[in-house]
Design a protein around this motif. Structure first.
Motif, short mmCIF file in Angstrom:
data_model
loop_
_atom_site.label_atom_id
_atom_site.label_comp_id
_atom_site.label_asym_id
_atom_site.label_seq_id
_atom_site.Cartn_x
_atom_site.Cartn_y
_atom_site.Cartn_z
N SER A 170 38.20 70.96 -23.38
CA SER A 170 40.04 70.84 -22.77
C SER A 170 40.74 71.74 -23.71
O SER A 170 41.81 72.60 -23.56
CB SER A 170 40.40 69.75 -22.97
N LEU A 219 40.46 76.30 -21.86
CA LEU A 219 41.39 75.68 -21.03
C LEU A 219 42.79 75.05 -20.50
O LEU A 219 43.62 75.52 -19.84
CB LEU A 219 40.46 74.85 -20.27
N LEU A 227 36.98 68.81 -18.00
CA LEU A 227 37.65 69.84 -16.88
C LEU A 227 38.51 68.42 -16.43
O LEU A 227 39.61 68.68 -16.18
CB LEU A 227 36.87 69.97 -15.29
#
Length: 278
Positions: free
Chosen positions: A96, A99, A151
């Motif tokens: 995370s 991202l 995700l």
């Protein structure tokens, strides 16, 4: 950067690792989510009653966050189906920071100074490396679900970071997310467990389940407030120091090994956090 906000994020990290440990140890994880929903519903119902409505611009983010939270819970339950807590948790959390950094740059137009960006990268690398075994490979059939969990974490972090800001009141925003997410989640678990008889078991186990919900709720409320003062990617990276707490919990309570490789990985994460703080 406000030191008090950073300390709140670190407290959130410790709380987050704690409730994930409860979920990993639970014999019936679906039941535990049902119990966790009770304090979420109680607190959020009070919150939406006393706090001002979020601004109209926030409602698409609230709807998106509710969907992403559902996906996150389903992926997390499946990820903890097998594999060590000290492996699955870092995989899910380690994706995370980078991202979120990319998502915040694209959708929130936030950028970090080079030192902070390097810190985010170190945190992410260090966390993911916690999941490697001695042969430097991942193991366990739950790894794909841990990646999917990561995700979902990245997506709802960016959505909530923006939503909390446009809502006008960050707590009002997250109270509506919690209410709209946990009412249907509780009803689904109620149905799957055959109503009150299957859901409400002994008082001791129910209290443990609801305590997990209180801890999880408090952990993310702190993060929502932090989003109002710090860049989304920075908050996300600091929050993922929870992986260090996860390693310590796995070692102390689940008899998982504290190897030299894991100590080195924790050192990388800590160094990354220092760079972010600087």
């Amino acid at each position: 950067m406000q030191t008090s906000v950073v300390l709140l994020v670190l407290l959130s990290a410790m709380l987050h690792a704690s409730w994930n440990a409860f979920l990993r140890l639970a014999e019936d994880r679906v039941w535990l989510l049902g119990m966790m929903s009770i304090p979420y519903i109680a607190v959020s119902a009070i919150g939406v009653a006393v706090l001002p409505l979020p601004e109209p611009a926030a409602w698409p983010y609230i709807a998106a966050s509710v969907v992403l939270e559902f996906g996150y819970c389903l992926a997390l339950i499946r990820a903890y189906g097998s594999g060590d807590f000290g492996q699955i948790y870092p995989i899910a959390r380690g994706l995370s920071p980078m991202l979120v950094f990319a998502g915040a740059l694209v959708f929130a137009h936030e950028s970090l100074k080079p030192l902070a960006a390097a810190g985010v990268a170190l945190v992410s690398i260090g966390i993911v490396s916690l999941a490697f075994r001695r042969d430097m490979r991942f193991s366990g059939e739950s790894v794909p679900y841990a990646l999917l969990t990561g995700l979902f974490i990245s997506a709802y972090s960016v959505v909530d970071g923006i939503g909390a800001r446009v809502a006008g009141n960050g707590l009002s925003y997250i109270m509506w997310v919690y209410l709209l997410w946990n009412v249907p989640q509780f009803l689904l678990v109620w149905h799957w467990r055959g109503g009150a008889k299957g859901l409400f078991t002994s008082r001791e186990t129910m209290m443990k389940g609801m305590l997990s919900g209180v801890i999880a709720l408090a952990a993310y409320c702190l993060i929502i407030e932090a989003y109002r003062f710090l860049p989304i990617a920075m908050v996300s990276a600091l929050r993922e120091l929870s992986s260090i707490f996860a390693v310590l919990i796995g070692f102390s309570f689940m008899h998982e090994k504290l190897t030299a490789q894991r100590v080195f990985a924790c050192t990388l994460v800590t160094l990354g956090a220092v760079l972010i703080r600087l």
